[in-house]
Each structure stands twice: as C-alpha cells, then as structure tokens.
Design an enzyme around this catalytic site. Structure first.
Site, PDB file in Angstrom:
ATOM      1  N   ASN A   1      10.129 -12.901  -4.517  1.00  0.00           N
ATOM      2  CA  ASN A   1       9.548 -13.131  -3.184  1.00  0.00           C
ATOM      3  C   ASN A   1      10.040 -14.426  -2.517  1.00  0.00           C
ATOM      4  O   ASN A   1       9.949 -14.564  -1.303  1.00  0.00           O
ATOM      5  CB  ASN A   1       8.011 -13.167  -3.230  1.00  0.00           C
ATOM      6  CG  ASN A   1       7.358 -11.821  -3.418  1.00  0.00           C
ATOM      7  OD1 ASN A   1       6.277 -11.718  -3.994  1.00  0.00           O
ATOM      8  ND2 ASN A   1       7.981 -10.760  -2.938  1.00  0.00           N
TER       9      ASN A   1
ATOM     10  N   ASP B   1       0.170  -4.993  -2.629  1.00  0.00           N
ATOM     11  CA  ASP B   1       1.281  -4.597  -1.772  1.00  0.00           C
ATOM     12  C   ASP B   1       0.777  -3.908  -0.501  1.00  0.00           C
ATOM     13  O   ASP B   1      -0.254  -3.238  -0.515  1.00  0.00           O
ATOM     14  CB  ASP B   1       2.167  -3.631  -2.571  1.00  0.00           C
ATOM     15  CG  ASP B   1       3.569  -3.570  -2.009  1.00  0.00           C
ATOM     16  OD1 ASP B   1       3.874  -4.340  -1.084  1.00  0.00           O
ATOM     17  OD2 ASP B   1       4.345  -2.728  -2.486  1.00  0.00           O
TER      18      ASP B   1
ATOM     19  N   SER C   1       5.996 -13.077  -6.449  1.00  0.00           N
ATOM     20  CA  SER C   1       6.963 -12.869  -7.539  1.00  0.00           C
ATOM     21  C   SER C   1       8.107 -13.864  -7.380  1.00  0.00           C
ATOM     22  O   SER C   1       8.284 -14.458  -6.307  1.00  0.00           O
ATOM     23  CB  SER C   1       7.511 -11.442  -7.483  1.00  0.00           C
ATOM     24  OG  SER C   1       8.359 -11.302  -6.362  1.00  0.00           O
TER      25      SER C   1
HETATM   26  C1  FPP Z   1       3.081  -7.923  -0.788  1.00  0.00           C
HETATM   27  O1  FPP Z   1       2.945  -7.211   0.429  1.00  0.00           O
HETATM   28  C2  FPP Z   1       2.244  -9.122  -0.743  1.00  0.00           C
HETATM   29  C3  FPP Z   1       2.684 -10.383  -1.002  1.00  0.00           C
HETATM   30  C4  FPP Z   1       4.079 -10.694  -1.345  1.00  0.00           C
HETATM   31  C5  FPP Z   1       1.789 -11.542  -0.899  1.00  0.00           C
HETATM   32  C6  FPP Z   1       0.370 -11.355  -1.315  1.00  0.00           C
HETATM   33  C7  FPP Z   1      -0.458 -12.435  -0.729  1.00  0.00           C
HETATM   34  C8  FPP Z   1      -1.728 -12.339  -0.294  1.00  0.00           C
HETATM   35  C9  FPP Z   1      -2.521 -11.117  -0.489  1.00  0.00           C
HETATM   36  C10 FPP Z   1      -2.431 -13.444   0.435  1.00  0.00           C
HETATM   37  C11 FPP Z   1      -2.445 -14.803  -0.176  1.00  0.00           C
HETATM   38  C12 FPP Z   1      -2.839 -14.875  -1.595  1.00  0.00           C
HETATM   39  C13 FPP Z   1      -3.939 -15.491  -2.104  1.00  0.00           C
HETATM   40  C14 FPP Z   1      -4.111 -15.546  -3.580  1.00  0.00           C
HETATM   41  C15 FPP Z   1      -4.982 -16.081  -1.270  1.00  0.00           C
HETATM   42  P1  FPP Z   1       4.218  -7.053   1.370  1.00  0.00           P
HETATM   43  O2  FPP Z   1       4.301  -8.234   2.247  1.00  0.00           O
HETATM   44  O3  FPP Z   1       5.433  -6.823   0.522  1.00  0.00           O
HETATM   45  O4  FPP Z   1       3.877  -5.760   2.172  1.00  0.00           O
HETATM   46  P2  FPP Z   1       4.918  -4.677   2.712  1.00  0.00           P
HETATM   47  O5  FPP Z   1       5.559  -4.060   1.505  1.00  0.00           O
HETATM   48  O6  FPP Z   1       4.058  -3.716   3.453  1.00  0.00           O
HETATM   49  O7  FPP Z   1       5.899  -5.396   3.590  1.00  0.00           O
END
Ligand code: FPP
Length: 232
Positions: A50, A2, A47
């Site tokens: 998401n 996150d 998720s």
């Molecule tokens: C949550 O942060 C992150 C995600 C929903 C996506 C995670 C994806 C990656 C790390 C990159 C791609 C994955 C792979 C396996 C190569 P957020 O966007 O909710 O952050 P925020 O809460 O600060 O908005």
C-alpha cells in the site's frame, strides 16, 4: 478492510471520503467485537504494498490512524482492550510511531481483547523476518535446526503468543488473501462478502459469525472424530 475506494466512487466522492467512512467501521467493529467477547481482532489497515499509493492518500490514511488512536484511547482503556501492532512499525511516520507506542504502553495491561493493527504488514515479509531471526539463533548456537518445529517457528512471528485466527473476513467481493497472515490462517475459516468495508458494521459482523458457527472445523480429522473429541 477492502472497498473504501469503490464505496466512495459509487457515491461520487473521493477515495479519502471512503477511508474516512471506513474508519467509522473500524470504530463500530472494535466496539462490537469487544461486546460479543472476541478475544483477538486483527485489522489489515496497511500492507507493505500500500505504500505505493499516491502520497496524498497515504497522508490521509496516517491522519485517520492518528485521529483514531487519539479518539479511541479512552475507550480502549475503559474496555480492557490492548493495542498491538503487527508489521514493520519502523516504516511509519515518526508522529504515528510515537502515538502507537504510547497507546500500546498505556493499554499493555489490558486483558479483555487484543486489537492488532496490521500496519506496513506483509505475510511473506513476516515469514522472512522470522526465518532471519531463527537463522541468527542457530548461528549463535542458541537453537539447532532439529529443534525448529511449527510451534518454534510461530514464536518468531509478529503474532507470537497469540492463537491463530478462527475466522478471516474479506470485504468488497475480492476472493484473495492478499499476503495477510499467511502462516496463521492455515486452518482459518474464510468468509467473503461483497459488502464494502465502510458498510461493514455490527450487523454484518454478526452475520459473518453466524456463518462461521455453521462450519464444521475438522483440522484434518474425520467428522466422526471431531464429534467424539467434542464429547470428551
Ligand atoms: C483498502 O480499501 C483499505 C485500505 C488500504 C485502508 C484501510 C483503512 C481504513 C479502514 C481507515 C483507517 C484505519 C484505521 C485503523 C483507523 P481500498 O482503498 O483498496 O478500496 P478499493 O479497493 O475499493 O479501492
């Protein structure tokens, strides 16, 4: 994983730049985990909830995932890493599904580490899916309600055959579990850090593990019982 969005916002960048840097952390953490001998690493990449994000963000996440699968396959093969997906893989775009399947097939015989990617994953959904499959078995007469134990139930989860996690790390200063591995984390040690995922690299992983090593895990027993069991 996150904090990608906030990491980007702090730098005046768009959210996708945060995910891009987050993908670099994925590479670094997979590599470090393999080097230090972690046997199972599960990354919460997407998720079920998401999917509600803007289409452009979903498309970018899928592109990053596709790129990751392409660029890391050789490393997974040479480092004995088996790729596995937990979640509703059927929800993913066709091209990604194909690439995931290829990577899972090609790495199926690797034994040194399992890299579990949670994609279109929801802990409650996983439990409901397991309950449905168990009820079908009962209906067919292959299982009786009395035979259903926690061990049998676990065998119907996406993580069947894998140990429960020892350590759950959540980045970005949120103190929530957010529907992640709800069944499996019954006795996991929880570690929360304010570091945003794009800044979470080897050093931060080692700090989390050092913290974990200070914990006394009692599994419902007394401290004395645990000490005694350790000596046995
Ligand atoms: C949550 O942060 C992150 C995600 C929903 C996506 C995670 C994806 C990656 C790390 C990159 C791609 C994955 C792979 C396996 C190569 P957020 O966007 O909710 O952050 P925020 O809460 O600060 O908005």
């Amino acid at each position: 994983m996150d904090g990608n969005g906030r990491w980007a916002k702090q730098r005046g960048l768009d959210r996708i730049a945060g995910h891009r840097e987050g993908a670099e952390s994925v590479r670094a953490i997979v590599r470090a985990s393999r080097e230090i001998g972690i046997k199972y690493l599960t990354l919460y990449a997407l998720s079920i909830e998401n999917w509600q994000r803007p289409k452009i963000e979903i498309r970018a996440l899928m592109a990053l995932l596709g790129r990751f699968l392409k660029s890391e396959l050789d490393e997974m093969l040479s480092n004995g890493i088996r790729l596995n997906v937990i979640g509703r893989i059927e929800d993913l775009p066709k091209g990604i599904k194909r690439r995931l399947k290829q990577a899972m097939d090609q790495t199926a015989h690797n034994r040194d580490m399992v890299l579990n990617l949670s994609l279109s994953y929801g802990g409650r959904d996983e439990i409901v899916d397991a309950a449905k499959r168990i009820s079908l078995r009962v209906k067919e007469g292959a299982l009786t309600p009395e035979e259903i134990t926690p061990e049998i139930f676990s065998a119907f989860l996406y993580t069947h055959g894998m140990p429960d996690p020892d350590l759950l790390i959540r980045t970005s200063g949120e103190f929530r579990v957010s529907n992640f591995l709800l069944w499996q984390i019954a006795y996991a040690e929880l570690y929360f850090t304010t570091t945003f995922w794009p800044d979470f690299r080897r050093e931060q992983l080692l700090a989390a593990i050092e913290d974990f090593q200070q914990r006394e895990r009692r599994f419902g027993m007394t401290g004395e019982q645990v000490a005694f069991a350790r000596k046995e």
